[in-house]
Write an enzyme that holds these catalytic residues in place. Structure first.
Site, mmCIF file in Angstrom:
data_model
loop_
_atom_site.group_PDB
_atom_site.id
_atom_site.type_symbol
_atom_site.label_atom_id
_atom_site.label_comp_id
_atom_site.label_asym_id
_atom_site.label_seq_id
_atom_site.Cartn_x
_atom_site.Cartn_y
_atom_site.Cartn_z
ATOM 1 N N ARG A 105 0.886 -1.178 0.000
ATOM 2 C CA ARG A 105 0.000 0.000 0.000
ATOM 3 C C ARG A 105 0.910 1.210 0.000
ATOM 4 O O ARG A 105 1.713 1.397 0.924
ATOM 5 C CB ARG A 105 -0.910 0.007 1.226
ATOM 6 C CG ARG A 105 -1.586 1.353 1.412
ATOM 7 C CD ARG A 105 -2.696 1.340 2.416
ATOM 8 N NE ARG A 105 -3.863 0.661 1.895
ATOM 9 C CZ ARG A 105 -5.081 0.749 2.426
ATOM 10 N NH1 ARG A 105 -5.284 1.487 3.502
ATOM 11 N NH2 ARG A 105 -6.095 0.115 1.888
ATOM 12 N N HIS A 132 -7.396 0.893 -6.364
ATOM 13 C CA HIS A 132 -7.595 0.044 -5.183
ATOM 14 C C HIS A 132 -8.324 -1.234 -5.626
ATOM 15 O O HIS A 132 -9.486 -1.452 -5.292
ATOM 16 C CB HIS A 132 -8.418 0.813 -4.143
ATOM 17 C CG HIS A 132 -8.401 0.218 -2.770
ATOM 18 N ND1 HIS A 132 -7.630 -0.884 -2.433
ATOM 19 C CD2 HIS A 132 -9.070 0.560 -1.634
ATOM 20 C CE1 HIS A 132 -7.838 -1.172 -1.147
ATOM 21 N NE2 HIS A 132 -8.695 -0.322 -0.644
ATOM 22 N N GLN A 135 -10.235 -3.828 -3.235
ATOM 23 C CA GLN A 135 -11.514 -3.329 -2.756
ATOM 24 C C GLN A 135 -12.636 -3.643 -3.751
ATOM 25 O O GLN A 135 -13.710 -4.116 -3.375
ATOM 26 C CB GLN A 135 -11.426 -1.802 -2.553
ATOM 27 C CG GLN A 135 -12.717 -1.192 -2.064
ATOM 28 C CD GLN A 135 -13.056 -1.640 -0.647
ATOM 29 O OE1 GLN A 135 -12.234 -1.529 0.245
ATOM 30 N NE2 GLN A 135 -14.256 -2.156 -0.446
ATOM 31 N N ASP A 223 -17.327 7.457 -1.182
ATOM 32 C CA ASP A 223 -16.030 7.271 -0.525
ATOM 33 C C ASP A 223 -15.658 8.604 0.117
ATOM 34 O O ASP A 223 -16.263 9.646 -0.193
ATOM 35 C CB ASP A 223 -14.960 6.826 -1.544
ATOM 36 C CG ASP A 223 -13.617 6.482 -0.888
ATOM 37 O OD1 ASP A 223 -13.577 6.287 0.350
ATOM 38 O OD2 ASP A 223 -12.597 6.415 -1.610
ATOM 39 N N CYS A 262 -16.306 1.885 0.742
ATOM 40 C CA CYS A 262 -15.153 1.020 1.051
ATOM 41 C C CYS A 262 -14.707 1.163 2.503
ATOM 42 O O CYS A 262 -14.036 0.287 3.026
ATOM 43 C CB CYS A 262 -14.014 1.314 0.095
ATOM 44 S SG CYS A 262 -13.303 2.953 0.268
ATOM 45 N N ARG A 290 -13.726 -8.311 1.971
ATOM 46 C CA ARG A 290 -12.298 -8.062 1.732
ATOM 47 C C ARG A 290 -11.503 -9.321 2.086
ATOM 48 O O ARG A 290 -10.577 -9.702 1.384
ATOM 49 C CB ARG A 290 -11.793 -6.880 2.577
ATOM 50 C CG ARG A 290 -12.359 -5.518 2.207
ATOM 51 C CD ARG A 290 -11.923 -5.080 0.820
ATOM 52 N NE ARG A 290 -10.471 -5.033 0.666
ATOM 53 C CZ ARG A 290 -9.693 -4.022 1.076
ATOM 54 N NH1 ARG A 290 -10.230 -2.960 1.614
ATOM 55 N NH2 ARG A 290 -8.388 -4.055 0.892
HETATM 56 N N1 CP Z 1 -11.176 0.060 2.499
HETATM 57 C C1 CP Z 1 -9.912 -0.028 2.925
HETATM 58 O O1 CP Z 1 -8.992 -0.312 2.166
HETATM 59 O O2 CP Z 1 -9.762 0.159 4.262
HETATM 60 P P1 CP Z 1 -8.396 0.354 5.053
HETATM 61 O O3 CP Z 1 -7.813 1.663 4.629
HETATM 62 O O4 CP Z 1 -8.788 0.328 6.490
HETATM 63 O O5 CP Z 1 -7.470 -0.775 4.695
HETATM 64 N N1 NVA Z 2 -9.895 6.889 -1.267
HETATM 65 C C1 NVA Z 2 -9.498 6.426 0.041
HETATM 66 C C2 NVA Z 2 -9.702 4.956 0.170
HETATM 67 C C3 NVA Z 2 -9.358 4.403 1.526
HETATM 68 C C4 NVA Z 2 -9.506 2.924 1.596
HETATM 69 C C5 NVA Z 2 -8.061 6.806 0.304
HETATM 70 O O1 NVA Z 2 -7.212 6.614 -0.592
HETATM 71 O O2 NVA Z 2 -7.753 7.291 1.383
#
Ligand code: CP
Ligand code: NVA
Length: 303
Positions: A105, A132, A135, A223, A262, A290
């Protein structure tokens, strides 16, 4: 070309492969529920690199590996040599000698490309500023559990054209549904990804009108308005005000439309309590999936 099975982005896999992963996910979910999970990942280790915070991704990958007999090592930027300037390429080569798969990530998708180029084990995208994909696999699985095949259905997105929206665009093309995105002009999804969808003949539209996007939809998505790493929070919140998913907006969708997010949610900003806690919301199933979707992804990557 490498024969490694990376899970980097939805558009980088064909529909058959994506369906194979979802079928695996459903099968592994059923086995888990029946108490009949097999130690599929015994002797396997997943290393996870986190350069941004996470609750769901971190815990669901870890629990998923462990439920199937595997191990996990978590590395965060500040606690590893990545934070002191060791390159992603060198890190990839080293981690490949210890682990069977690497999940990352991070902010810059170029780091994912570097991992892909230098790792000799499968690489999984656990979110970048651009996409992502894990997700969206869980989201498609959730939609289909509740409403059957997503092909031919109408999916709406109201809010920032961010990383999650970009992966929805990839999915619209690969899974054959129509996607209507409502966002302010300054916060549109990646132009490159929109161009790709168009070239692929995808049914993807972008409007500034949330009502237009949501009307008649089978699924409505929201989101956060301020993603991890976004610096201009005040400006975004102001621009995105008309895109909040509240009961009035949700009422424009089909009567049985699902609501997804998400998570993490900023209640009262992008979505009201009434919608996120309402009868059409499937956010907890979505979060649970997930775990199952990523088991499917891991099972596919690890063969
Ligand atoms: N939706 C998602 O990826 O959540 P986190 O940021 O908690 O991993
Ligand atoms: N768009 C959000 C998704 C988090 C899972 C971010 O990147 O922070």
């Amino acid at each position: 070309m490498s024969s490694l099975k990376h899970f980097l982005d939805i558009h980088r896999l064909d529909t058959l492969t994506l369906r194979e992963i979802l079928d695996l996910s459903v099968k592994l979910k059923r086995q888990q529920a029946a108490g009949k999970s097999k130690p599929l990942f015994a002797g396997k280790t997943l290393v996870m690199i986190f350069e941004k915070p996470s609750t769901r991704t971190r815990v669901s990958f870890q629990v998923g590996m462990q439920q199937l007999g595997g191990q996990v090592v978590v590395m965060s930027e500040g606690e590893s040599q990545l934070g002191r300037g060791e390159t992603v390429a060198d890190t990839a080569r080293v981690l490949s000698r210890y682990a069977d798969a690497i999940m990352i990530r991070t902010d810059d998708p170029a780091k994912l490309d570097d991992l892909e180029a230098y790792a000799t084990v499968p690489v999984i995208n656990g979110l970048t500023d651009l996409s992502h994909p894990c997700q969206i696999m869980a989201d498609i699985m959730t939609f289909e559990e509740h409403r059957g095949p997503i092909e031919g259905r109408a999916v709406a997105w109201s809010g920032d054209g961010n990383n999650v929206a970009n992966s929805w665009i990839h999915a619209a093309v690969r899974f054959g549904f129509s996607l209507r995105i409502a966002c302010p002009d300054g916060l549109r999804p990646s132009g490159q990804i929109l161009d790709w969808a168009k070239a692929e003949g995808g049914d993807v539209s972008v409007t500034e009108d949330a009502v237009e996007a949501v009307t008649g939809a089978d699924l409505v998505n929201a989101d956060t308005w301020v993603s991890m790493g976004d610096a201009d929070a005040d400006k975004r919140i102001k621009l995105l005000e008309p895109y909040r998913v509240d009961s009035a907006l949700m009422a424009k969708a089909k009567g049985d439309a699902l609501f997804m997010h998400c998570l993490p949610a900023h209640r009262g900003e992008e979505v009201t309590d009434e919608v996120i806690d309402g009868p059409n919301s499937v956010i907890w199933d979505e979060a649970e999936n997930r775990l199952h979707a990523q088991k499917g992804i891991l099972a596919w990557c690890l063969g």
